[in-house]
Design an enzyme around this catalytic site. Structure first.
Site, PDB file in Angstrom:
ATOM      1  CB  CYS A  59      -0.995  -0.027   1.166  1.00  0.00           C
ATOM      2  SG  CYS A  59      -0.322   0.187   2.819  1.00  0.00           S
ATOM      3  CG  HIS A 119      14.951 -13.997  14.966  1.00  0.00           C
ATOM      4  ND1 HIS A 119      15.621 -13.072  15.735  1.00  0.00           N
ATOM      5  CD2 HIS A 119      15.905 -14.865  14.522  1.00  0.00           C
ATOM      6  CE1 HIS A 119      16.913 -13.365  15.771  1.00  0.00           C
ATOM      7  NE2 HIS A 119      17.121 -14.440  15.030  1.00  0.00           N
TER       8      HIS A 119
HETATM    9  C1  RB5 Z   1      -4.025   5.320   0.658  1.00  0.00           C
HETATM   10  O1  RB5 Z   1      -4.028   6.667   0.334  1.00  0.00           O
HETATM   11  C2  RB5 Z   1      -3.093   5.061   1.815  1.00  0.00           C
HETATM   12  O2  RB5 Z   1      -3.671   5.503   2.990  1.00  0.00           O
HETATM   13  C3  RB5 Z   1      -2.758   3.595   1.885  1.00  0.00           C
HETATM   14  O3  RB5 Z   1      -2.172   3.198   0.701  1.00  0.00           O
HETATM   15  C4  RB5 Z   1      -1.789   3.189   2.970  1.00  0.00           C
HETATM   16  O4  RB5 Z   1      -0.651   3.997   2.943  1.00  0.00           O
HETATM   17  C5  RB5 Z   1      -2.343   3.062   4.325  1.00  0.00           C
HETATM   18  O5  RB5 Z   1      -1.655   2.675   5.282  1.00  0.00           O
END
Ligand code: RB5
Length: 144
Positions: free
Chosen positions: A64, A97
């Site tokens: 993400c 670990h």
């Molecule tokens: C999305 O904008 C962002 O919040 C997501 O990709 C991530 O970084 C969340 O932890």
């Protein structure tokens, strides 16, 4: 088989890592998302987490923006030990670990070159077991 998934913030890095896995001849299943259109990362965390804990896939890779949200979500699924890493040492030792079964990375944190090295060491490093087994089993106890 490696399960991979991302939200929009991790999409570009996920695609780069798919190319890297292709180069290494490592099979993967891509659970999406499949574009940079905004989506909710817990949805993709769950898809990859379920694939790993069911045994359909042996390990998972999640992406993400920071790697943090999607790792927090994945760790809510029983049996998941997901580590969000942006350095080589952590990606290696979370296998040795913690017997981590999913690696999370941030598409806005690490570049594709470093991410490929993190993926390689994560996939190639065995769990040490031994004194760590008791602690990993204590993590499982927390899920009860
Ligand atoms: C999305 O904008 C962002 O919040 C997501 O990709 C991530 O970084 C969340 O932890």
């Amino acid at each position: 088989m490696i399960a991979i998934g991302c939200d929009h913030g991790g999409y570009t890095l996920k695609e780069a890592i798919k190319a890297h896995l292709d180069e290494r001849g490592i099979a993967y299943k891509d659970f999406g998302t499949y574009s940079e259109e905004s989506v909710d990362y817990p949805v993709y965390a769950k898809k990859v987490a379920d694939a790993v804990v069911s045994g359909e896939c042996e390990k998972g890779l999640l992406f993400c923006g920071t790697g943090i949200g999607i790792s927090i979500a994945a760790n809510k699924v029983k049996g998941v030990r997901c580590a969000c890493c942006s350095d080589y040492f952590s990606a290696k030792y979370t296998r040795m670990h913690n017997d981590a079964n999913i690696l999370a990375m941030g598409g806005r944190v690490v570049g594709p070159g470093l991410a490929a090295e993190l993926v390689d060491v994560f996939l190639d490093t065995p769990y040490e077991g031994g004194r760590h087994a008791k602690r990993v089993s204590q993590i499982a106890d927390l899920e009860k």
